[in-house]
Design a protein around this motif. Structure first.
Motif, mmCIF file in Angstrom:
data_model
loop_
_atom_site.group_PDB
_atom_site.id
_atom_site.type_symbol
_atom_site.label_atom_id
_atom_site.label_comp_id
_atom_site.label_asym_id
_atom_site.label_seq_id
_atom_site.Cartn_x
_atom_site.Cartn_y
_atom_site.Cartn_z
ATOM 1 N N SER A 162 0.882 -1.167 0.000
ATOM 2 C CA SER A 162 0.000 0.000 0.000
ATOM 3 C C SER A 162 0.921 1.219 0.000
ATOM 4 C CB SER A 162 -0.904 0.011 1.240
ATOM 5 O OG SER A 162 -1.818 1.081 1.193
ATOM 6 N N PRO A 163 0.949 1.988 -1.079
ATOM 7 C CA PRO A 163 1.974 3.032 -1.251
ATOM 8 C C PRO A 163 1.729 4.257 -0.371
ATOM 9 C CG PRO A 163 0.477 3.036 -3.106
ATOM 10 C CD PRO A 163 0.100 1.841 -2.275
ATOM 11 N N ARG A 164 2.788 5.009 -0.159
ATOM 12 C CA ARG A 164 2.740 6.176 0.716
ATOM 13 C C ARG A 164 1.812 7.266 0.182
ATOM 14 N NH1 ARG A 164 7.409 7.492 2.589
ATOM 15 N NH2 ARG A 164 8.698 5.807 1.722
ATOM 16 N N PHE A 165 1.544 7.275 -1.132
ATOM 17 C CA PHE A 165 0.695 8.343 -1.660
ATOM 18 C C PHE A 165 -0.791 8.119 -1.363
ATOM 19 C CE2 PHE A 165 1.346 5.566 -5.456
ATOM 20 C CZ PHE A 165 0.028 5.208 -5.698
ATOM 21 N N GLU A 166 -1.177 6.950 -0.868
ATOM 22 C CA GLU A 166 -2.562 6.761 -0.420
ATOM 23 C C GLU A 166 -2.795 7.629 0.812
ATOM 24 O OE1 GLU A 166 -5.266 4.974 -1.542
ATOM 25 O OE2 GLU A 166 -4.079 4.684 -3.360
ATOM 26 N N GLU A 167 -3.774 8.509 0.745
ATOM 27 C CA GLU A 167 -3.996 9.495 1.803
ATOM 28 C C GLU A 167 -4.128 8.862 3.185
ATOM 29 O OE1 GLU A 167 -7.129 13.098 2.983
ATOM 30 O OE2 GLU A 167 -7.298 12.048 1.066
ATOM 31 N N VAL A 168 -4.786 7.713 3.251
ATOM 32 C CA VAL A 168 -5.019 7.072 4.535
ATOM 33 C C VAL A 168 -3.726 6.562 5.176
ATOM 34 C CG1 VAL A 168 -5.417 4.745 3.630
ATOM 35 C CG2 VAL A 168 -6.656 5.493 5.671
ATOM 36 N N ASN A 169 -2.641 6.505 4.408
ATOM 37 C CA ASN A 169 -1.362 5.983 4.926
ATOM 38 C C ASN A 169 -0.487 7.036 5.594
ATOM 39 O OD1 ASN A 169 -2.006 3.431 4.107
ATOM 40 N ND2 ASN A 169 -0.464 3.293 2.492
ATOM 41 N N SER A 170 -0.901 8.299 5.591
ATOM 42 C CA SER A 170 -0.130 9.356 6.278
ATOM 43 C C SER A 170 1.330 9.392 5.835
ATOM 44 C CB SER A 170 -0.210 9.168 7.798
ATOM 45 O OG SER A 170 -1.536 9.282 8.261
ATOM 46 N N ARG A 171 1.553 9.220 4.521
ATOM 47 C CA ARG A 171 2.904 9.267 3.942
ATOM 48 C C ARG A 171 3.789 8.096 4.373
ATOM 49 N NH1 ARG A 171 1.871 13.808 6.304
ATOM 50 N NH2 ARG A 171 3.529 13.506 7.836
ATOM 51 N N VAL A 172 3.195 7.017 4.819
ATOM 52 C CA VAL A 172 3.939 5.817 5.206
ATOM 53 C C VAL A 172 3.853 4.790 4.080
ATOM 54 C CG1 VAL A 172 4.081 3.884 6.829
ATOM 55 C CG2 VAL A 172 3.491 6.185 7.660
ATOM 56 N N GLN A 173 5.009 4.262 3.669
ATOM 57 C CA GLN A 173 5.044 3.151 2.721
ATOM 58 C C GLN A 173 4.847 1.856 3.499
ATOM 59 O OE1 GLN A 173 5.381 3.385 -0.583
ATOM 60 N NE2 GLN A 173 5.574 1.222 -1.108
ATOM 61 N N TRP A 174 3.857 1.041 3.084
ATOM 62 C CA TRP A 174 3.531 -0.167 3.849
ATOM 63 C C TRP A 174 3.588 -1.391 2.938
ATOM 64 C CZ3 TRP A 174 -2.199 -1.468 5.335
ATOM 65 C CH2 TRP A 174 -2.242 -2.701 6.020
ATOM 66 N N ASN A 175 4.452 -2.322 3.298
ATOM 67 C CA ASN A 175 4.521 -3.618 2.628
ATOM 68 C C ASN A 175 4.042 -4.699 3.595
ATOM 69 O OD1 ASN A 175 5.589 -2.464 0.336
ATOM 70 N ND2 ASN A 175 7.713 -2.952 0.870
ATOM 71 N N ARG A 176 3.186 -5.591 3.117
ATOM 72 C CA ARG A 176 2.681 -6.697 3.951
ATOM 73 C C ARG A 176 2.968 -8.012 3.244
ATOM 74 N NH1 ARG A 176 -3.095 -7.135 7.023
ATOM 75 N NH2 ARG A 176 -1.738 -6.445 8.736
ATOM 76 N N ASN A 177 3.508 -8.961 3.998
ATOM 77 C CA ASN A 177 3.799 -10.295 3.483
ATOM 78 C C ASN A 177 3.072 -11.327 4.341
ATOM 79 O OD1 ASN A 177 5.759 -9.068 1.713
ATOM 80 N ND2 ASN A 177 7.125 -8.961 3.483
ATOM 81 N N VAL A 178 2.340 -12.235 3.686
ATOM 82 C CA VAL A 178 1.675 -13.323 4.396
ATOM 83 C C VAL A 178 2.251 -14.632 3.874
ATOM 84 C CG1 VAL A 178 -0.421 -12.005 4.829
ATOM 85 C CG2 VAL A 178 -0.263 -13.370 2.754
#
Length: 641
Positions: free
Chosen positions: A472-488
């Motif tokens: 989920s990239p940092r430019f998504e407003e809901v992410n508050s400028r945080v780059q988020w990678n999730r691995n399952v």
């Protein structure tokens, strides 16, 4: 922004031109001047569902759209025809809609409940029970409701603008359901009753042509269903004046949807998994009609049906239902697959582990005896309309028991749809700085649909582990400028790893949420354990120091259209720069020992089970490699022996 479902339907109905006119040569070939379709033994033979009536209930043969399914299960709580007719005979309709039946009494307050009644989902159950038993009381009740509806709802010039009874799916569903009723009661229904229904169906045909026939071609499931209804009229009532136009228009609409409403990987563009059996039956029926009624189906219809069946088998949960992701009911698929395999005369094969790149869904499975895992990964590529805000969400089952689940969806009339089910909080996601998706967290029922940057990057399968990687990239407003990678990942078919990596320039608050079915969750020093229906499990963390607070509180899940209070877990922590969160979910019988190591370049975990070691290495973004416990890796996420 679209405020409600009614406005959405109105928008879809506008524009475009009539699609096709009746073909007089085709009309003559089809015998349009013949006296009655259902009196004609050749036409009677062409009703292709007779062979399935002893084995399957109507709801299994005709899967419902989700709005109808949710209301149906709320009111009747069953798809068993014998139980449906018993409840209707005891006065359920009159109790809900008044002694004189107010066909539009709920239009302004509960539109889904209103249209459910006018679509007559329950009526073919009476026809099937009559067909199986010969008991004329079923026929009498069936005709009572049809006759009253026709009397109370004449097709007047202002009928479509006055209420919903003559619009959209209401007209389409009545056509299909009343056609089934006519064919299943043909041996007993009298001429006056036949004429009553057929004269109304002629009006329905005109309504379908002016409603769906003049729409611009689109990918909305309502239009595909309208196309099927037109095909029903064109095929089974060839003596209708407009039969040829109805048939050809239906074929045009369905051909468009066959080509445009599904991704190359088989998923539907509306991102609705519960709708899939409903949409599949539309094209299943088209295929049956093309076989029995001498019209040329699209060349890709049969291959597409095989792909649809394979998609269902790939995605279906261990209990043989579709995953309730987005506005999806947990739709059973057993009968859909069995009938489709019979029609196609070939078994349908799904994939145990699959990445569907256009749909943006991944499924991981392990099928070892006594170690059967099922995982879905859904990044929320689309948010708005029917799609929820559960970005980078996942679900998890073990040995047929749901462990971590999606909250699902409630009846569209229920305010909880927008106050809970479509919000970020209702999903297995992470809230950053407490934010939830704005567009799905207001009182607006039907928000505009948007494509996000959330996506699955890859799926990896080795002898030791299966993993899905999401972003989920940092430019998504809901992410508050945080780059988020999730691995399952499923590791050695013994346990499940959830790894989240957050990268930012300043400190943020994080809350990781997990939703459970109706189980009791025990809390013990940041370790949670629960007892499912058949299996017990535990959620353990290798780095307890990261989490400031771990708690279990109440959430909501939808279970067979009922809102059920169920536990949800919350893991709260803070961090800046690069933050790694790792949770492990394992069956309780495993004595899994863990050792955590934090490095400047990443982190590592040593897992010891029955004297054997397995290592997880996760690398920080921008670094060359990470080393821990004598192991080294250049990959973002790696599991090693």
């Amino acid at each position: 922004m679209i405020k409600d479902r009614r406005e959405l339907i109105k928008l879809l109905a506008g524009g475009g031109l009539g699609l096709l006119c009746i073909n007089p040569i085709l009309a003559k070939h089809l015998g349009i001047d013949s006296p009655s379709a259902i009196s004609n033994p050749e036409i009677k033979k062409q009703f292709p569902f007779i062979k399935y009536l002893k084995k399957y209930n109507i709801g299994e043969l005709i899967p419902k759209d989700q709005g109808g399914k949710l209301v149906h299960m709320e009111l009747l709580k069953t798809e068993v025809d014998e139980e449906i007719v018993a409840k209707i005979n005891k006065g359920l309709i009159e109790e809900e809609y008044g002694v004189n039946i107010g066909w539009d009494v709920y239009e302004d307050t509960q539109v889904e409940k209103s249209v459910w009644l006018n679509r007559f989902y329950f009526l073919p159950s009476f026809a099937r029970m009559f067909y199986l038993t010969g008991d004329s009381s079923y026929l009498k009740t069936m005709m009572k409701y049809i006759s009253k509806w026709i009397k109370d709802n004449p097709l007047t010039p202002d009928a479509q603008t006055k209420n919903y009874n003559w619009r959209d799916m209401q007209a389409a569903w009545r056509v299909i359901h009343w056609t089934w009723c006519l064919y299943l009661t043909e041996n007993k229904i009298n001429k006056q009753e036949k004429d009553l229904i057929e004269n109304s169906l002629k009006d329905h045909g005109q309504v379908l042509l002016t409603w769906f026939g003049k729409q611009k071609l689109n990918e909305f499931n309502h239009q595909a269903h309208g196309g099927l209804a037109m095909l029903y009229l064109g095929v089974f009532f060839p003596h209708f004046k407009q039969a040829g136009e109805l048939k050809e228009t239906g074929i045009t609409i369905l051909t468009h949807h066959l080509n445009k409403a599904f991704y190359k990987d088989g998923g539907n563009v509306e991102q609705m998994f519960g709708y899939y059996p409903f949409e599949t039956h539309i094209f299943r029926d088209m295929y049956l009609f093309s076989m029995n009624n001498e019209f040329n189906a699209p060349e890709n219809l049969k291959p597409k049906l095989k792909q649809m069946g394979a998609f269902i088998k790939t995605v279906a949960q261990p209990d043989n239902t579709m995953p309730p992701i987005n506005d999806s009911y947990e739709m059973p698929v057993g009968s859909s697959i069995a009938v489709l395999e019979d029609i196609l005369s070939s078994p349908l094969k799904g994939s145990a582990t699959a990445f569907l790149p256009e749909t943006q869904l991944a499924v991981l499975r392990s099928e070892k005896p006594n170690e059967k895992w099922y995982v879905t990964a859904n990044p929320a590529k689309t948010i708005g309309a029917h799609a929820h805000a559960g970005r980078l969400g996942f679900t998890l089952w073990y040995n047929g028991t749901p462990i971590v689940i999606d909250s699902g969806v409630c009846n569209y009339d229920d305010p909880k749809l927008v106050t809970w089910y479509r919000t970020s909080e209702a999903h297995n996601t992470v809230l950053i700085d407490g934010k939830t998706d704005i567009e799905t967290s207001t009182d607006v029922l039907w928000t505009s649909k948007r494509t996000t940057g959330n996506h699955i990057r890859d799926l990896e399968e080795t002898e030791l582990f299966k993993a899905c990687y999401m972003t989920s990239p940092r430019f998504e407003e809901v992410n508050s400028r945080v780059q988020w990678n999730r691995n399952v990942a499923l590791v050695d078919d013994k346990y499940f790893i959830l790894h989240d990596c957050f990268e930012s320039e300043d400190e943020h608050d994080f809350e990781l949420l997990l939703h459970f079915p109706e189980v009791h969750i025990n809390e013990n020093e940041k370790t949670l354990s629960g007892q499912g229906k058949d299996e017990s499990f535990k959620i353990i963390v290798p780095n307890r120091d990261l989490y400031e607070k771990v708690e279990v509180r109440s959430g909501l899940i939808s279970k067979k259209a009922e809102n059920v209070v169920a536990p949800m877990a919350s893991y709260k922590f803070k961090g800046d720069g690069v933050v790694h969160s790792i949770l492990v979910i394992a069956p309780n019988y495993i004595d899994l020992q863990m050792e955590y190591s934090s490095k400047k370049t990443g982190a590592g975990v040593k897992f010891t089970d029955a004297g054997k070691d397995i290592f997880l290495l996760v690398k920080n973004p921008g670094t060359k490699d990470v080393a821990a416990f004598g192991k080294r890796s250049e990959k973002e996420f790696n599991v090693l022996r």
